[in-house]
Design a protein around this motif. Structure first.
Motif, PDB file in Angstrom:
ATOM      1  N   LYS B 354     -21.522  -5.368   6.998  1.00  0.00           N
ATOM      2  CA  LYS B 354     -20.173  -4.634   8.038  1.00  0.00           C
ATOM      3  C   LYS B 354     -19.091  -5.432   7.855  1.00  0.00           C
ATOM      4  CE  LYS B 354     -23.351  -2.598  11.314  1.00  0.00           C
ATOM      5  NZ  LYS B 354     -23.024  -1.200  10.867  1.00  0.00           N
ATOM      6  N   ILE B 355     -18.648  -5.865   6.508  1.00  0.00           N
ATOM      7  CA  ILE B 355     -17.560  -6.504   6.146  1.00  0.00           C
ATOM      8  C   ILE B 355     -16.869  -5.830   5.053  1.00  0.00           C
ATOM      9  CG2 ILE B 355     -16.489  -8.756   5.317  1.00  0.00           C
ATOM     10  CD1 ILE B 355     -19.159 -10.310   5.921  1.00  0.00           C
ATOM     11  N   LEU B 356     -15.978  -5.020   5.411  1.00  0.00           N
ATOM     12  CA  LEU B 356     -14.914  -4.249   4.398  1.00  0.00           C
ATOM     13  C   LEU B 356     -14.083  -5.501   3.599  1.00  0.00           C
ATOM     14  CD1 LEU B 356     -13.777  -1.051   6.152  1.00  0.00           C
ATOM     15  CD2 LEU B 356     -15.345  -1.408   4.719  1.00  0.00           C
ATOM     16  N   THR B 357     -14.358  -5.249   2.354  1.00  0.00           N
ATOM     17  CA  THR B 357     -13.443  -6.282   1.570  1.00  0.00           C
ATOM     18  C   THR B 357     -12.874  -5.148   0.113  1.00  0.00           C
ATOM     19  OG1 THR B 357     -15.408  -6.474  -0.071  1.00  0.00           O
ATOM     20  CG2 THR B 357     -15.209  -8.115   1.861  1.00  0.00           C
ATOM     21  N   ARG B 358     -12.280  -5.847  -0.678  1.00  0.00           N
ATOM     22  CA  ARG B 358     -11.800  -5.127  -1.857  1.00  0.00           C
ATOM     23  C   ARG B 358     -12.455  -5.597  -2.933  1.00  0.00           C
ATOM     24  NH1 ARG B 358      -5.271  -3.636  -1.801  1.00  0.00           N
ATOM     25  NH2 ARG B 358      -5.964  -3.092   0.242  1.00  0.00           N
ATOM     26  N   GLY B 359     -13.323  -4.818  -3.969  1.00  0.00           N
ATOM     27  CA  GLY B 359     -13.740  -5.152  -4.646  1.00  0.00           C
ATOM     28  C   GLY B 359     -13.134  -5.465  -6.080  1.00  0.00           C
ATOM     29  N   GLY B 360     -13.803  -6.446  -6.921  1.00  0.00           N
ATOM     30  CA  GLY B 360     -13.228  -6.890  -8.122  1.00  0.00           C
ATOM     31  C   GLY B 360     -12.599  -5.691  -9.072  1.00  0.00           C
ATOM     32  N   LYS B 361     -13.361  -4.563  -9.300  1.00  0.00           N
ATOM     33  CA  LYS B 361     -12.830  -3.510 -10.156  1.00  0.00           C
ATOM     34  C   LYS B 361     -11.558  -3.244  -9.791  1.00  0.00           C
ATOM     35  CE  LYS B 361     -15.813   0.037 -12.225  1.00  0.00           C
ATOM     36  NZ  LYS B 361     -17.057   1.070 -11.969  1.00  0.00           N
ATOM     37  N   LYS B 362     -11.075  -2.902  -8.463  1.00  0.00           N
ATOM     38  CA  LYS B 362      -9.442  -2.488  -8.215  1.00  0.00           C
ATOM     39  C   LYS B 362      -8.596  -3.581  -8.464  1.00  0.00           C
ATOM     40  CE  LYS B 362     -11.061   0.347  -4.321  1.00  0.00           C
ATOM     41  NZ  LYS B 362     -11.662  -0.087  -3.194  1.00  0.00           N
ATOM     42  N   PHE B 363      -9.101  -4.685  -9.174  1.00  0.00           N
ATOM     43  CA  PHE B 363      -7.996  -5.921  -9.480  1.00  0.00           C
ATOM     44  C   PHE B 363      -8.167  -6.201 -11.068  1.00  0.00           C
ATOM     45  CE2 PHE B 363      -9.575  -6.800  -5.180  1.00  0.00           C
ATOM     46  CZ  PHE B 363      -7.889  -6.897  -4.494  1.00  0.00           C
ATOM     47  N   GLY B 364      -8.672  -5.138 -11.845  1.00  0.00           N
ATOM     48  CA  GLY B 364      -8.925  -5.057 -13.054  1.00  0.00           C
ATOM     49  C   GLY B 364      -9.938  -5.898 -13.605  1.00  0.00           C
ATOM     50  N   THR B 365     -11.080  -6.272 -12.831  1.00  0.00           N
ATOM     51  CA  THR B 365     -11.908  -7.241 -13.178  1.00  0.00           C
ATOM     52  C   THR B 365     -13.387  -6.970 -12.814  1.00  0.00           C
ATOM     53  OG1 THR B 365     -12.376  -9.684 -13.289  1.00  0.00           O
ATOM     54  CG2 THR B 365     -11.443  -8.837 -11.099  1.00  0.00           C
ATOM     55  N   ASP B 366     -14.362  -7.752 -13.004  1.00  0.00           N
ATOM     56  CA  ASP B 366     -15.767  -7.858 -12.638  1.00  0.00           C
ATOM     57  C   ASP B 366     -15.980  -7.177 -11.187  1.00  0.00           C
ATOM     58  OD1 ASP B 366     -18.175  -8.656 -12.192  1.00  0.00           O
ATOM     59  OD2 ASP B 366     -18.107  -9.971 -13.522  1.00  0.00           O
ATOM     60  N   PRO B 367     -16.786  -6.463 -10.964  1.00  0.00           N
ATOM     61  CA  PRO B 367     -17.308  -6.018  -9.437  1.00  0.00           C
ATOM     62  C   PRO B 367     -17.995  -6.809  -8.757  1.00  0.00           C
ATOM     63  CG  PRO B 367     -18.374  -4.667 -11.051  1.00  0.00           C
ATOM     64  CD  PRO B 367     -17.372  -5.335 -11.854  1.00  0.00           C
ATOM     65  N   GLY B 368     -18.477  -7.942  -9.485  1.00  0.00           N
ATOM     66  CA  GLY B 368     -18.928  -9.031  -8.864  1.00  0.00           C
ATOM     67  C   GLY B 368     -18.144  -9.839  -7.948  1.00  0.00           C
ATOM     68  N   PHE B 369     -16.897  -9.817  -7.918  1.00  0.00           N
ATOM     69  CA  PHE B 369     -15.800 -10.418  -7.091  1.00  0.00           C
ATOM     70  C   PHE B 369     -15.655  -9.484  -5.866  1.00  0.00           C
ATOM     71  CE2 PHE B 369     -15.035 -12.328 -11.184  1.00  0.00           C
ATOM     72  CZ  PHE B 369     -14.617 -13.877 -10.758  1.00  0.00           C
ATOM     73  N   VAL B 370     -15.336  -9.977  -4.789  1.00  0.00           N
ATOM     74  CA  VAL B 370     -14.588  -9.331  -3.787  1.00  0.00           C
ATOM     75  C   VAL B 370     -13.587 -10.355  -3.088  1.00  0.00           C
ATOM     76  CG1 VAL B 370     -16.440  -8.030  -2.832  1.00  0.00           C
ATOM     77  CG2 VAL B 370     -16.296 -10.405  -2.037  1.00  0.00           C
ATOM     78  N   ARG B 371     -12.510  -9.640  -2.614  1.00  0.00           N
ATOM     79  CA  ARG B 371     -11.299  -9.999  -2.042  1.00  0.00           C
ATOM     80  C   ARG B 371     -11.424 -10.108  -0.556  1.00  0.00           C
ATOM     81  NH1 ARG B 371      -5.177  -8.029  -1.934  1.00  0.00           N
ATOM     82  NH2 ARG B 371      -6.246  -6.941  -0.048  1.00  0.00           N
ATOM     83  N   VAL B 372     -11.209 -11.200  -0.099  1.00  0.00           N
ATOM     84  CA  VAL B 372     -11.751 -10.989   1.647  1.00  0.00           C
ATOM     85  C   VAL B 372     -10.453 -11.791   2.379  1.00  0.00           C
ATOM     86  CG1 VAL B 372     -13.121 -11.918   3.495  1.00  0.00           C
ATOM     87  CG2 VAL B 372     -13.922 -11.393   1.043  1.00  0.00           C
ATOM     88  N   SER B 373      -9.818 -10.905   3.544  1.00  0.00           N
ATOM     89  CA  SER B 373      -8.567 -11.745   4.131  1.00  0.00           C
ATOM     90  C   SER B 373      -9.160 -13.055   4.871  1.00  0.00           C
ATOM     91  CB  SER B 373      -8.001 -10.595   5.159  1.00  0.00           C
ATOM     92  OG  SER B 373      -7.017 -11.165   5.924  1.00  0.00           O
ATOM     93  N   MET B 374      -8.227 -13.962   4.680  1.00  0.00           N
ATOM     94  CA  MET B 374      -8.380 -15.198   5.598  1.00  0.00           C
ATOM     95  C   MET B 374      -7.484 -15.290   6.619  1.00  0.00           C
ATOM     96  SD  MET B 374     -11.058 -16.900   4.265  1.00  0.00           S
ATOM     97  CE  MET B 374     -10.687 -18.572   4.705  1.00  0.00           C
ATOM     98  N   VAL B 375      -6.792 -14.275   6.704  1.00  0.00           N
ATOM     99  CA  VAL B 375      -5.599 -14.397   7.870  1.00  0.00           C
ATOM    100  C   VAL B 375      -5.812 -13.447   9.062  1.00  0.00           C
ATOM    101  CG1 VAL B 375      -3.940 -15.141   6.268  1.00  0.00           C
ATOM    102  CG2 VAL B 375      -4.179 -12.695   6.527  1.00  0.00           C
ATOM    103  N   SER B 376      -7.009 -12.918   9.137  1.00  0.00           N
ATOM    104  CA  SER B 376      -7.339 -11.899  10.515  1.00  0.00           C
ATOM    105  C   SER B 376      -7.383 -12.705  11.538  1.00  0.00           C
ATOM    106  CB  SER B 376      -8.916 -11.503  10.032  1.00  0.00           C
ATOM    107  OG  SER B 376      -9.565 -12.651  10.250  1.00  0.00           O
ATOM    108  N   ARG B 377      -7.455 -11.958  12.794  1.00  0.00           N
ATOM    109  CA  ARG B 377      -7.696 -12.521  13.897  1.00  0.00           C
ATOM    110  C   ARG B 377      -8.872 -13.591  14.034  1.00  0.00           C
ATOM    111  NH1 ARG B 377      -8.485  -8.167  18.305  1.00  0.00           N
ATOM    112  NH2 ARG B 377      -9.464  -7.222  16.702  1.00  0.00           N
TER     113      ARG B 377
END
Lengths: 405, 405
Positions: B354-377
């Motif tokens: 239940k954590i929506l993130t953006r996967g590595g593939k969208k950044f042109g790289t490995d799907p083993g990565f995710v980008r997770v916001s650190m500036v949320s509430r």
């Protein structure tokens, strides 16, 4: 429907010009810019309304990108703006909103870009042709050509479109520049119509029906005069088209200013709440105020143009306006002025009289035309009338050129 | 410079997570959206600042399209915003403004579209290739492909660009998603560099020099957290490029919301006026507040990630920050999390928790990565930490998949 012209004669400045003393604020040799339709005419109304229209936002409000993630058509549309838009169309009776998705844009220009994206596809074999009947809004050409899109291409005057392929027709009604009510010109299968209704408001034209076209574009700039806010909206019948427009806006600008949306929401609601009372002593019916002002300006302009013996103006039919209940004619936001005897460059003629206008060529038509803003500040309108009055007794361009040198 | 990764181990939730009681406001099974970098972390600061940051605009103000017709580079830039931008860069020391033209945009996305238009030409024989080093900001691909422009085309990872022709390289520094400081990768003659400096502010990274690249993009969204305002600005060395960018914005949206410009002008000025005092009892230094908060979050995240034994985080070098005077490391707005042992779809793993993130593939790289916001509430950050702690003791995807079914 086309823009018929009305030949009228005479010379000298109208003695009826109101507040002509206002021109004292501008140096007599100021170049007046009536090229754009900068709607500063409306400032006096909003000044009168005082604090009721003041918008306040605290430092911590509206930080998020999101306005309404639950809105399936447009996640960045502020719910208050949606409500005001519906209230205003309901009160004026100029467009149906039931059953439509609303998409907000950074002005209606961005919405037009979004529509072009939404109704085309990268999988189509060729660019889709986009046409508009001349004289057409000059910015269409620039919008269509901006980044040389592979999805669509500008294909000029709709009257000349004869290809047997899908097309998009931009229908501007009332038309910019000519002020006339228009329908589509091509009317063939496979065509997509985009109705640009920026001027379909009671101060400009009789409201004869509540429109329900597939895609309808509006803008606060022309409705209430808040051009600096850059808020337009689209009423879209097909939610899939609305979603694609929203996607365009997401990639283009990640949504639309919340401050502008919330301020315009407040302004539109104030207009909607007061626009059904006519002749009230408060004078707080925005459309009544604006229509009266434009009616006066058009009377003065027509009288002045008549006296010059040199120009003609379009003639608009008398029609019943469902909003006011009166039979009235259009008083467009632009005067579409034609030099009577033909001319190579009417824009230059006006410029030499220190009036910046937009010449006919930019609208895909005869350079003997100019488009002149009618919604400027009072001082500028008065200078326009003064200077127009001075272009008199000249029966040809040579004569004119000789005089100004 | 690349994004090195730091392998750390352990499991269980950090007991140090502050205000974990905040999560009571969110249902325990809420899907938390950390896909976007919605900067709601900053709300608490702006709430504390009270009325000093309240923006007020009357109904009759800013009706015109124009902000400053005398500005040769950008007629729709509000002079107050121009002043605040210069004051802020001067106070922080992250970019030179002397000798630069400033162009305002509806977010920095629109400015990137404008740059692409400004540095290409319809007369060139081919589309200009546009590249960025992977992992690159996922929206670049969407921006480049939006309307299939004939002026430019997305050409992928800059590391793989080997054509002998003009190109544009987008240099994102600090990088989104990985947070590292970057320089150009291609570095050949005929290349145009666009520096996207959205995150080059002291809360995210040490400020090591006052940058003076040809084209530098910034945005209020990431600087102060006012993402809903959609205000970005470009510092542009060549005024002709600035003028073409302004032309793009004119045709795209006829300028930029005045309400947003004026509100952001006020906010930036408040930040600039207070950002040189450290440790003041009022706690009104925005960057100090934000940096402290991000530093804490990163400590908690690193500890949690270590305990899971499953993920790695990038390691950032210690550097002297000219703004704070301290030696410090980066605390980026996104965590760039890598599944240690390789994985087909790390985004899905997080989603199942239940954590929506953006996967590595969208950044042109490995799907083993995710980008997770650190500036949320705060509530969302705490839920992230809770849920990340629960992804423990799983040594492979199969094991994980078995557990969640």
């Amino acid at each position: 429907m086309g823009g018929s012209t009305d030949q009228v004669h005479a010379n000298g400045r109208s003695p009826a010009a109101p507040n002509s003393g206002d021109t004292k604020n501008l140096p007599l040799d100021t170049l007046i810019n009536l090229d754009h339709g900068d709607p500063r005419m409306y400032e006096s109304f909003w000044r009168k309304m005082g604090d009721e229209c003041t918008f306040v936002i605290k430092g911590y409000e509206s930080l998020s990108y999101f306005s309404n993630p639950k809105n399936p058509a447009c996640w960045f549309l502020e719910p208050k703006l949606e409500d005001s838009i519906k209230a205003l169309h309901g009160a004026v009776g100029n467009a149906v909103t039931d059953g439509y998705s609303i998409v907000v844009g950074t002005g209606s220009s961005q919405l037009l870009h979004a529509v072009l994206y939404a109704v085309t596809s990268p999988d189509q074999p060729n660019q889709t042709s986009v046409v508009a009947a001349a004289p057409y809004y000059s910015s269409y050409v620039e919008i269509l050509n901006l980044v040389r899109s592979g999805l669509y291409k500008w294909d000029g005057d709709a009257h000349e479109f004869d290809k047997d392929e899908p097309y998009i027709e931009l229908v501007t009604s009332p038309n910019n520049p000519s002020g006339v009510i228009r329908g589509p010109v091509v009317s063939r299968d496979g065509g997509i119509l985009v109705h640009d209704l920026a001027y379909y408001w009671p101060q400009y034209t009789p409201i004869t029906s509540s429109l329900e076209f597939d895609i309808m574009l509006f803008t606060a700039s022309k409705c209430t005069g808040h051009a600096g806010s850059r808020i337009g909206w689209a009423l879209v019948k097909d939610i899939e088209v609305a979603k694609k427009m929203t996607k365009f806006m997401e990639v283009s600008t990640i949504g639309v200013s919340k401050e502008s949306q919330l301020r315009v929401a407040k302004i539109l609601q104030v207009v909607a709440d007061r626009c059904k009372r006519f002749g009230s002593p408060e004078g707080d019916n925005f459309f009544e105020f604006s229509k009266n002002l434009l009616t006066k300006r058009w009377e003065i302009l027509r009288e002045t143009v008549k006296k010059t013996q040199m120009f003609t103006l379009p003639k608009y039919p008398l029609q019943h306006c469902n909003y006011t209940g009166d039979v009235t004619q259009a008083h467009p936001a632009f005067a579409w002025i034609k030099y009577k005897d033909g001319m190579d460059d009417c824009e230059m003629l006006f410029k030499e009289h220190k009036i910046l206008t937009r010449g006919g060529k930019k609208f895909g038509t005869d350079p003997g035309f100019v488009r002149v803003s009618m919604v400027s500040r009072e001082e500028e309108f008065n200078l326009l009338i003064d200077r127009l009055s001075m272009i008199q007794g000249l029966n040809n361009v040579d004569g004119y050129a000789a005089e100004i040198e």
